[in-house]
Design an enzyme around this catalytic site. Structure first.
Site, PDB file in Angstrom:
ATOM      1  N   LEU A 102      34.567  35.761   6.700  1.00  0.00           N
ATOM      2  CA  LEU A 102      35.899  34.945   6.864  1.00  0.00           C
ATOM      3  C   LEU A 102      36.081  35.919   8.201  1.00  0.00           C
ATOM      4  O   LEU A 102      36.327  37.064   8.236  1.00  0.00           O
ATOM      5  CB  LEU A 102      36.919  34.810   5.925  1.00  0.00           C
ATOM      6  CG  LEU A 102      36.657  34.147   4.860  1.00  0.00           C
ATOM      7  CD1 LEU A 102      37.882  34.160   3.899  1.00  0.00           C
ATOM      8  CD2 LEU A 102      36.513  32.369   5.050  1.00  0.00           C
ATOM      9  N   ASP A 103      36.916  35.015   9.189  1.00  0.00           N
ATOM     10  CA  ASP A 103      37.209  35.584  10.442  1.00  0.00           C
ATOM     11  C   ASP A 103      38.552  36.473  10.275  1.00  0.00           C
ATOM     12  O   ASP A 103      39.212  36.215   9.047  1.00  0.00           O
ATOM     13  CB  ASP A 103      37.939  34.636  11.588  1.00  0.00           C
ATOM     14  CG  ASP A 103      36.842  33.701  11.925  1.00  0.00           C
ATOM     15  OD1 ASP A 103      35.517  34.084  11.994  1.00  0.00           O
ATOM     16  OD2 ASP A 103      36.940  32.720  12.479  1.00  0.00           O
ATOM     17  N   TYR A 104      38.732  37.488  11.073  1.00  0.00           N
ATOM     18  CA  TYR A 104      39.878  38.591  10.852  1.00  0.00           C
ATOM     19  C   TYR A 104      41.283  37.470  10.364  1.00  0.00           C
ATOM     20  O   TYR A 104      41.877  38.152   9.708  1.00  0.00           O
ATOM     21  CB  TYR A 104      39.722  39.109  12.446  1.00  0.00           C
ATOM     22  CG  TYR A 104      41.024  40.226  12.325  1.00  0.00           C
ATOM     23  CD1 TYR A 104      40.700  41.477  11.549  1.00  0.00           C
ATOM     24  CD2 TYR A 104      42.005  40.293  13.075  1.00  0.00           C
ATOM     25  CE1 TYR A 104      41.823  42.563  11.720  1.00  0.00           C
ATOM     26  CE2 TYR A 104      43.074  41.288  13.088  1.00  0.00           C
ATOM     27  CZ  TYR A 104      42.681  42.530  12.504  1.00  0.00           C
ATOM     28  OH  TYR A 104      43.657  43.579  12.447  1.00  0.00           O
ATOM     29  N   LYS A 190      37.196  26.258  13.304  1.00  0.00           N
ATOM     30  CA  LYS A 190      37.892  26.342  14.685  1.00  0.00           C
ATOM     31  C   LYS A 190      37.282  25.767  15.840  1.00  0.00           C
ATOM     32  O   LYS A 190      37.780  24.899  16.423  1.00  0.00           O
ATOM     33  CB  LYS A 190      38.102  27.973  14.987  1.00  0.00           C
ATOM     34  CG  LYS A 190      39.091  28.734  14.139  1.00  0.00           C
ATOM     35  CD  LYS A 190      39.166  30.044  14.272  1.00  0.00           C
ATOM     36  CE  LYS A 190      39.984  30.932  13.368  1.00  0.00           C
ATOM     37  NZ  LYS A 190      39.479  32.348  13.310  1.00  0.00           N
TER      38      LYS A 190
END
Ligand code: URA
Length: 235
Positions: A102-104, A190
């Site tokens: 998962l992204d930051y 995104k």
């Protein structure tokens, strides 16, 4: 010290009772010496046990946990930029690692395990494990833009597979959108919204297949339950 039959069972040879039979059949050696005595004790740290001439060793138990990842953590075991990693939020003795990423700045459901086959099972598109996300985007999104997302958009030169996308509510100047995809391209959700000119300002993963984040508090973790393990086994 541990009973030989228990050690053999821990190594996955057979049940303890059947291991007793194997011992009685003279098929077991401890440090090269034949042992056929039931109830024989061994030192599991130093002794070498063979069955039919083959060395046995204890199976490492697989550990499966879910974490509610907060934003501000990277999904790696170690970060070269010294940012906080999700490993700081879990305290299990076994060495585990995150499944996928998962992204930051993304939060939500993250699985961690020491089972090497799980990442493949959950991330390979052929298994079509659906991941569900809640995205909040700036402004509004039209039905035709939603339809474009459902049919697939081109990101990084590749068309995304059909997705389930629906508006689930409004939050001030933001629109909440539920997105279900089974692929896991880098920053996929995104980028899908970027492709229709929308910016995701909040992203949370809530489900991976039949495994749901539910009410798990942000920043905490738990072991997967029997039902969730059974589901993973079925994939
Ligand atoms: N899609 C994204 O854009 N980011 C994530 O972290 C997961 C899916």
């Amino acid at each position: 010290m541990i009973r030989l039959n228990k050690y053999m069972a821990d190594c996955g040879v057979d049940s303890r009772r059947n291991c007793d039979k194997i011992i009685a059949e003279n098929r077991v050696r401890v440090n090269r010496k034949p042992v056929c005595e039931l109830g024989f004790m061994i030192n599991e740290l130093n002794d070498t046990v063979t069955v039919d001439g083959k060395k046995i060793k204890p199976k490492t138990k697989n550990v499966y946990i879910m974490l509610h990842k907060p934003k501000g953590y990277v999904t790696t075991v170690k970060d070269e930029k010294d940012r906080k990693t999700v490993m700081e939020l879990v305290d299990v003795k076994t060495r585990i690692y995150p499944v996928g990423r998962l992204d930051y700045d993304t939060e939500g459901l993250l699985l961690l395990t020491n089972d090497g086959s799980l990442t493949y099972k959950l991330t390979h598109p052929k298994h079509e494990v659906v991941k569900k996300y809640l995205a909040k985007i700036e402004g509004e999104i039209s039905e035709s833009e939603l339809e474009v997302l459902r049919n697939g958009v081109v990101i990084d030169g590749q068309k995304t597979a059909p997705a389930k996308v629906k508006v689930s509510g409004k939050d001030d100047k933001l629109t909440k959108v539920e997105v279900m995809i089974h692929e896991g391209k880098n920053r996929q959700v995104k980028k899908m919204f970027e492709a229709v000119g929308k910016q995701v300002v909040f992203l949370k993963r809530t489900e991976i297949g039949e495994i749901k984040l539910g009410g798990l508090t942000r920043g905490t973790w738990r072991y997967l339950n029997e039902k969730e393990l059974e589901y993973l086994n079925k994939i």
